[in-house]
Design an enzyme around this catalytic site. Structure first.
Site, PDB file in Angstrom:
ATOM      1  N   GLY A   1       7.573  -0.306   5.646  1.00 31.26           N
ATOM      2  CA  GLY A   1       6.731  -0.682   4.378  1.00 31.26           C
ATOM      3  C   GLY A   1       5.567  -0.182   4.124  1.00 31.26           C
ATOM      4  O   GLY A   1       4.960   0.358   4.751  1.00 31.26           O
TER       5      GLY A   1
ATOM      6  N   HIS B   1       2.916   4.644   1.379  1.00 29.86           N
ATOM      7  CA  HIS B   1       1.779   5.476   0.701  1.00 29.86           C
ATOM      8  C   HIS B   1       2.403   6.960   0.655  1.00 29.86           C
ATOM      9  O   HIS B   1       3.466   7.252   0.999  1.00 29.86           O
ATOM     10  CB  HIS B   1       0.458   5.346   1.356  1.00 29.86           C
TER      11      HIS B   1
ATOM     12  N   HIS C   1       4.602   8.524   3.548  1.00 32.35           N
ATOM     13  CA  HIS C   1       5.782   7.972   3.599  1.00 32.35           C
ATOM     14  C   HIS C   1       6.593   8.636   2.337  1.00 32.35           C
ATOM     15  O   HIS C   1       7.770   9.316   2.585  1.00 32.35           O
ATOM     16  CB  HIS C   1       6.110   6.705   3.097  1.00 32.35           C
TER      17      HIS C   1
ATOM     18  N   GLY D   1       6.025  10.785  10.881  1.00 30.93           N
ATOM     19  CA  GLY D   1       4.564  11.445  10.508  1.00 30.93           C
ATOM     20  C   GLY D   1       3.933  11.856  11.764  1.00 30.93           C
ATOM     21  O   GLY D   1       3.837  11.042  12.736  1.00 30.93           O
TER      22      GLY D   1
ATOM     23  N   MET E   1      -3.755   9.230   5.609  1.00 32.02           N
ATOM     24  CA  MET E   1      -2.969   7.976   4.928  1.00 32.02           C
ATOM     25  C   MET E   1      -2.550   7.116   5.884  1.00 32.02           C
ATOM     26  O   MET E   1      -1.924   7.422   7.127  1.00 32.02           O
ATOM     27  CB  MET E   1      -1.899   8.622   4.143  1.00 32.02           C
TER      28      MET E   1
ATOM     29  N   SER F   1      -1.087   2.670   6.263  1.00 32.31           N
ATOM     30  CA  SER F   1      -0.965   1.318   5.562  1.00 32.31           C
ATOM     31  C   SER F   1      -2.012   0.684   5.991  1.00 32.31           C
ATOM     32  O   SER F   1      -2.531  -0.503   5.114  1.00 32.31           O
ATOM     33  CB  SER F   1       0.312   0.654   6.017  1.00 32.31           C
TER      34      SER F   1
END
Lengths: 289, 289
Positions: free
Chosen positions: A31, A34, A37, A147, A184, A186
């Site tokens: 979760g 960004h 994802h 990623g 990027m 989280s």
């Protein structure tokens, strides 16, 4: 888009989605989604007929000292991004659903998990490999998307899939960056605005090694030095490691043959940031499935 | 019946067998097949459309001091028994096929593997859980069949399947015995004719506890004592353990509620023999899937 919380519901929805055939792609996440994802979910959607995401802040991959309790959990916003990315099914299990009381089975990768992030987070990767195996067994995807930003994680998961003959292919997708180069993450949400600006120096370091590589420099020591000195220009960045490694074994290279990966980990205040850059034919290795 | 040696061939044959649908059942073995294995293969064949067996003497479940090199490998006879049992596909991989050079991933179950056989064979069960996970991922069966004779093994595999959400159901099938009660085992081939006759005393001990149970005795100490004293009548049998345990956790019971398992392990010369008996509703637990 369907959202399910139990393993039984997830399997039931999947069998409905698959009744007319089609391949399944899977994007497991914690979760706090960004653009990185979103990119994974969009790639997934383009490559397969049935797209599944999961949102699960997995407690077993956090050490007691780490940020489990403060890890961001913006569920409604996450689900909006899943919907907008064309995901068909989102699996959002509880901790009790994933780890019933008698659970005592783990999946572990040995050598690869002792290096780099594993040095600083000794229990982390066993948490990752175990939960990803569970999720693969629940979702049974043909393809799973991760990623490149978590380079060691995808290398470990590739090793796991190969060693256990799991019937899934790992697809590692390029790191998505802010316009100033910051990868990027989280965890970027933890940064103050001053730290946010300081954090971009990590990518400047990696870009310096890219320039040297383009100019023909193949010395791991020179590339590592360029990254370290560039990052050191911002004293707030406390380097955990900078390493030029083999793309598959993640071992330090004395000489570079055809490809390498530059790995970086820094602390900035109480936040840890990692990033990496593929050099030479390393891209082919992460793109092989 | 097709016989294949590589993972790729196994998957290819399976996809042919599955082209018109049908459920797959799987009997993993180490070869040296006897009537117990034949029973598993015949039960498998009756319950599913596609029956697969594997023959692989898995080195990682033998300790360096154990009988890996002398373990019997009568391949042609094994294949005849598979054929006669109606198996569709037999997977007979080499060690190199199952464990390529960089392999470093293991599946481990913690508490259950520290008890009983795990005390005497500390690395054994990790070898079993890892290879069975690999075989499940290669064969992708809906059902897998194991003998009750290796009671702890089937309990550990049930735990593993549940903990990792593996999409397979474990079916535990009754122990097949010689006419004098000795549980069928590939290791019985190691016994001299004198030992072969002495070995039957193990089942006599278990039968004694069954008689006590039928007569209403629910004291674990009394049942254990009856087994031990019966086995001790044959001094050549050296008892490793006799234990009255919970059917699921395998922990020693102080009192028996509705069911229990009597576990026995003995040494006879250089051969280890194990056996067990289900008491009360323990049968329901091994039959639950």
């Amino acid at each position: 888009m369907r959202v399910v919380e139990t393993i039984a519901e997830c399997r039931k929805e999947l069998s409905k989605l698959r009744q007319f055939g089609g391949r399944t792609g899977f994007v497991p996440t914690m979760g706090a989604l960004h653009a990185g994802h979103v990119s994974l979910m969009e790639i997934c959607r383009r490559q397969v007929e049935i797209s599944v995401a999961s949102i699960f802040v997995n407690p077993t991959q956090f050490a007691p000292t780490e940020d489990l309790s403060r890890y961001p959990r913006p569920l409604e916003h996450d689900l909006e991004l899943c919907r907008a990315s064309g995901v068909d099914l989102v699996f959002v299990p509880t901790v009790a659903e994933m780890y019933p009381p008698l659970a005592q089975t783990n999946v572990s990768v040995s050598t690869l998990t002792t290096l780099w992030e594993g040095q600083l987070r000794p229990t982390h990767f066993q948490g990752v490999t175990t939960v990803v195996t569970k999720l693969f067994n629940i979702v049974q995807p043909q393809f799973a998307f991760f990623g490149q930003k978590d380079y060691q994680q995808q290398a470990i998961l590739r090793r796991m899939v190969q060693d256990l003959d799991q019937p899934v292919r790992i697809r590692t997708c390029s790191t998505i960056r802010e316009s100033d180069g910051l990868a990027m993450s989280s965890r970027n949400a933890y940064l103050t605005s001053e730290q946010r600006s300081q954090a971009t120096q990590i990518y400047r370091g990696l870009a310096k090694s890219e320039s040297l590589w383009q100019a023909g420099d193949r010395s791991p020591a020179a590339l590592e030095h360029a990254i370290k000195t560039t990052i050191a220009e911002v004293p707030a960045l406390d380097i955990d490691y900078v390493a030029i490694v083999d793309p598959e074994t993640l071992k330090l290279l004395d000489t570079i043959d055809t490809g390498a990966v530059a790995l970086v980990a820094c602390r900035l205040g109480t936040t840890r940031l990692i990033d990496n850059l593929l050099l030479g034919n390393a891209r082919q290795i992460v793109e092989s499935d």
